[in-house]
Design a protein around this motif. Structure first.
Motif, PDB file in Angstrom:
ATOM      1  N   ALA A   1     -14.418   0.157  -5.001  1.00  0.00           N
ATOM      2  CA  ALA A   1     -15.177  -1.085  -5.022  1.00  0.00           C
ATOM      3  C   ALA A   1     -16.156  -1.086  -6.181  1.00  0.00           C
ATOM      4  O   ALA A   1     -16.672  -0.054  -6.593  1.00  0.00           O
ATOM      5  CB  ALA A   1     -15.937  -1.273  -3.704  1.00  0.00           C
TER       6      ALA A   1
ATOM      7  N   SER B   1     -13.854  -8.551  -0.317  1.00  0.00           N
ATOM      8  CA  SER B   1     -13.615  -7.113  -0.452  1.00  0.00           C
ATOM      9  C   SER B   1     -12.467  -6.823  -1.415  1.00  0.00           C
ATOM     10  O   SER B   1     -12.413  -5.745  -2.016  1.00  0.00           O
ATOM     11  CB  SER B   1     -13.294  -6.501   0.918  1.00  0.00           C
ATOM     12  OG  SER B   1     -12.174  -7.141   1.510  1.00  0.00           O
ATOM     13  N   ALA B   2     -11.541  -7.780  -1.584  1.00  0.00           N
ATOM     14  CA  ALA B   2     -10.433  -7.576  -2.520  1.00  0.00           C
ATOM     15  C   ALA B   2     -10.885  -7.798  -3.959  1.00  0.00           C
ATOM     16  O   ALA B   2     -10.516  -7.047  -4.865  1.00  0.00           O
ATOM     17  CB  ALA B   2      -9.279  -8.522  -2.182  1.00  0.00           C
TER      18      ALA B   2
ATOM     19  N   ASN C   1     -12.606  -4.977  -5.718  1.00  0.00           N
ATOM     20  CA  ASN C   1     -11.812  -3.840  -6.160  1.00  0.00           C
ATOM     21  C   ASN C   1     -11.954  -3.714  -7.674  1.00  0.00           C
ATOM     22  O   ASN C   1     -11.890  -4.710  -8.396  1.00  0.00           O
ATOM     23  CB  ASN C   1     -10.348  -4.065  -5.772  1.00  0.00           C
ATOM     24  CG  ASN C   1      -9.414  -3.019  -6.341  1.00  0.00           C
ATOM     25  OD1 ASN C   1      -8.986  -3.135  -7.486  1.00  0.00           O
ATOM     26  ND2 ASN C   1      -9.087  -2.008  -5.556  1.00  0.00           N
TER      27      ASN C   1
ATOM     28  N   GLY D   1      -4.576  -2.642  -8.425  1.00  0.00           N
ATOM     29  CA  GLY D   1      -5.440  -3.375  -7.510  1.00  0.00           C
ATOM     30  C   GLY D   1      -4.689  -3.889  -6.300  1.00  0.00           C
ATOM     31  O   GLY D   1      -5.166  -3.786  -5.164  1.00  0.00           O
TER      32      GLY D   1
ATOM     33  N   GLU E   1      -4.117  -1.209  -3.840  1.00  0.00           N
ATOM     34  CA  GLU E   1      -5.325  -0.683  -3.211  1.00  0.00           C
ATOM     35  C   GLU E   1      -5.974  -1.637  -2.218  1.00  0.00           C
ATOM     36  O   GLU E   1      -6.810  -1.203  -1.408  1.00  0.00           O
ATOM     37  CB  GLU E   1      -6.351  -0.300  -4.288  1.00  0.00           C
ATOM     38  CG  GLU E   1      -5.955   0.933  -5.087  1.00  0.00           C
ATOM     39  CD  GLU E   1      -6.963   1.291  -6.166  1.00  0.00           C
ATOM     40  OE1 GLU E   1      -6.815   2.366  -6.769  1.00  0.00           O
ATOM     41  OE2 GLU E   1      -7.899   0.489  -6.399  1.00  0.00           O
ATOM     42  N   ILE E   2      -5.640  -2.929  -2.245  1.00  0.00           N
ATOM     43  CA  ILE E   2      -6.311  -3.898  -1.356  1.00  0.00           C
ATOM     44  C   ILE E   2      -5.483  -4.202  -0.119  1.00  0.00           C
ATOM     45  O   ILE E   2      -5.724  -5.204   0.557  1.00  0.00           O
ATOM     46  CB  ILE E   2      -6.645  -5.207  -2.103  1.00  0.00           C
ATOM     47  CG1 ILE E   2      -5.365  -5.926  -2.556  1.00  0.00           C
ATOM     48  CG2 ILE E   2      -7.567  -4.934  -3.283  1.00  0.00           C
ATOM     49  CD1 ILE E   2      -5.621  -7.296  -3.176  1.00  0.00           C
TER      50      ILE E   2
ATOM     51  N   SER F   1      -7.165  -5.326   3.222  1.00  0.00           N
ATOM     52  CA  SER F   1      -7.806  -6.628   3.423  1.00  0.00           C
ATOM     53  C   SER F   1      -6.884  -7.813   3.142  1.00  0.00           C
ATOM     54  O   SER F   1      -7.207  -8.946   3.509  1.00  0.00           O
ATOM     55  CB  SER F   1      -9.052  -6.742   2.522  1.00  0.00           C
ATOM     56  OG  SER F   1      -8.711  -6.513   1.164  1.00  0.00           O
TER      57      SER F   1
ATOM     58  N   CYS G   1      -0.148 -10.381  -1.079  1.00  0.00           N
ATOM     59  CA  CYS G   1      -0.283  -9.641  -2.340  1.00  0.00           C
ATOM     60  C   CYS G   1       0.883  -9.949  -3.273  1.00  0.00           C
ATOM     61  O   CYS G   1       0.697 -10.130  -4.479  1.00  0.00           O
ATOM     62  CB  CYS G   1      -0.360  -8.138  -2.075  1.00  0.00           C
ATOM     63  SG  CYS G   1      -1.965  -7.560  -1.482  1.00  0.00           S
TER      64      CYS G   1
END
Length: 449
Positions: free
Chosen positions: A36, A104-105, A108, A161, A164-165, A168, A174
């Protein structure tokens, strides 16, 4: 509360509330192992709203060819002003898409990096004044080149990214987000690089009236579009490159399968060669690697490539006997985000800091431009063909989904049929008339926040 907000919503909060949210977001960034970071800095949303309200204007290969075939100063300046308005419009829609991601995404570190690159490019292009002269155009071209080079890190950072997200954002969302951003990125690079190529042509000594020059392959290019792409020649070029790479990677004792090309061998059509080289390079590479890894030192049968020319399409079938696709991987063949090898893909993507797609950071490639068959080096910060130059063990998990996006961009298709225990058949269909508009997302997911 801030973790539930998108960036755009956060930026509309009162300053005191926004400051507390930023302070809360800063805490996890102190952990070196955290992915983050602070959210993108505050900017007035009304500037973006104005550009998001505009529609992108899709184009076709035929339109690009017709426009650039008879190049005059007025046409070049008209092209510059089209690009000047189209780039910030298309970037604005993608910025708005990113703003709709969960807070929260967007915090990142990789997504935030891409957001900042996009916003800086948006600000840079929207402030370019109307192009009125050749000197104005030359300055604008310098801005385009600088931006293309800056954005070489977008693809690997975006891919990391997305991986990793997952906590959320769902895998399906995605994939939609990644496909939309990559398709839009292709569209921007096409119009930008086409304009750069037209400018280069206009300034060439042989472009002036009554200039004497010998006939050459240059005559068959209109900007970046090659009017006489020969399927057989492109397949053989990609096959030779893939076979050399695999021979270097696996050693001289490993037998590399031959590539046999059959069918309508004289087929030609207008296309951007680097797009086709990328797709063919990925498909042939995959077939060669599958056969080597299945058969080891045994002499493998050839990979068969069939070219079929129809009235409106060219279909290329690539058939191998590499055992088919792993049943665990098959459901996620076209996914950027889902699949069983997430950590392995993240590690490999970390080795690719810049990708246009280009792999000059991993394997040096010739820098010259081979006009007889398309770009072989790095031009305008972009060489898709060189993506196939990465080592075979550096699997990024994005070659096939990216190939599908490139195939569909000019209204083509890409399908793969796996015969478990035997091999795979890949079918690439290309529109040979060049009269289909680019397939590009013309609206943001949410037009106003």
């Amino acid at each position: 509360m801030s973790s539930l907000l998108g960036v755009s919503a956060l930026l509309r909060l009162p300053p005191s509330v926004r400051a507390r949210a930023y302070a809360a977001a800063a805490t996890p960034a102190l952990d070196p192992s955290s992915t983050a970071t602070l959210p993108p800095p505050w900017r007035p949303a009304n500037v973006l709203d104005e550009w998001v309200s505009r529609e992108a204007r899709p184009i076709s290969l035929r339109q690009l060819t017709f426009f650039g075939r008879t190049l005059t100063e007025d046409r070049l300046i008209s092209s510059a002003n089209y690009v000047r308005l189209e780039l910030p419009t298309r970037i604005a829609h993608r910025l708005r898409n990113m703003q709709t991601l969960p807070y929260s995404a967007v915090t990142n570190q990789h997504i935030s990096h891409v957001y900042e690159l996009y916003y800086n490019a948006f600000e840079r292009f929207r402030k370019v004044p109307e192009i009125r002269s050749l000197e104005d155009n030359d300055r604008f071209c310098d801005v385009i080149k600088m931006t293309l080079n800056e954005h070489l890190s977008v693809i690997p950072r975006l891919a990391m990214g997305i991986l990793e997200i997952q906590g959320s954002v769902s895998g399906e969302e995605c994939d939609r987000f990644m496909t939309t951003l990559l398709r839009s990125r292709i569209s921007r690079r096409v119009i930008a690089e086409q304009h750069l190529a037209l400018t280069e042509t206009f300034h060439s000594p042989w472009h002036f009236p009554n200039a004497k020059k010998l006939p050459s392959a240059e005559d068959d290019f209109v900007g970046e579009i090659f009017l006489k792409c020969n399927a057989k020649e492109l397949i053989e070029k990609c096959a030779n490159t893939a076979r050399q790479l695999c021979s270097q990677a696996y050693g001289p004792d490993v037998a590399i399968p031959e590539i046999v090309v059959q069918g309508h061998l004289d087929t030609t059509f207008p296309y951007i060669p680097s797009h086709l080289e990328y797709i063919l390079g990925e498909l042939i590479r995959n077939s060669i690697q599958a056969m080597i890894e299945q058969r080891g030192f045994k002499q493998p049968p050839p990979i068969e490539v069939l070219i079929c020319e129809a009235a409106q399409h060219v279909i290329i079938r690539i058939s191998d006997q590499g055992g088919g696709i792993d049943r665990q991987v098959l459901p996620y063949l076209w996914s950027f985000a889902k699949g069983p090898r997430r950590n392995h893909r993240l590690r490999n993507l970390g080795q690719v800091p810049r990708l246009a797609a280009t792999m000059e950071d991993i394997k040096p490639l010739p820098q010259e431009i081979d006009r007889s068959g398309g770009p072989s080096g790095d031009k305008f910060g972009n060489s898709l063909a060189s993506l196939s130059g990465r080592p075979p063990d550096l699997k990024l998990g994005m070659g096939l989904p990216m190939s599908k996006i490139y195939a569909e961009y000019w209204a083509g298709t890409l399908e793969i049929h796996s015969l478990e225990g035997y091999g795979c058949d890949a079918f690439l269909q290309i529109s040979r008339l060049g009269n289909r508009n680019e397939v590009v997302s013309t609206r943001a997911a949410m037009d106003a926040v």
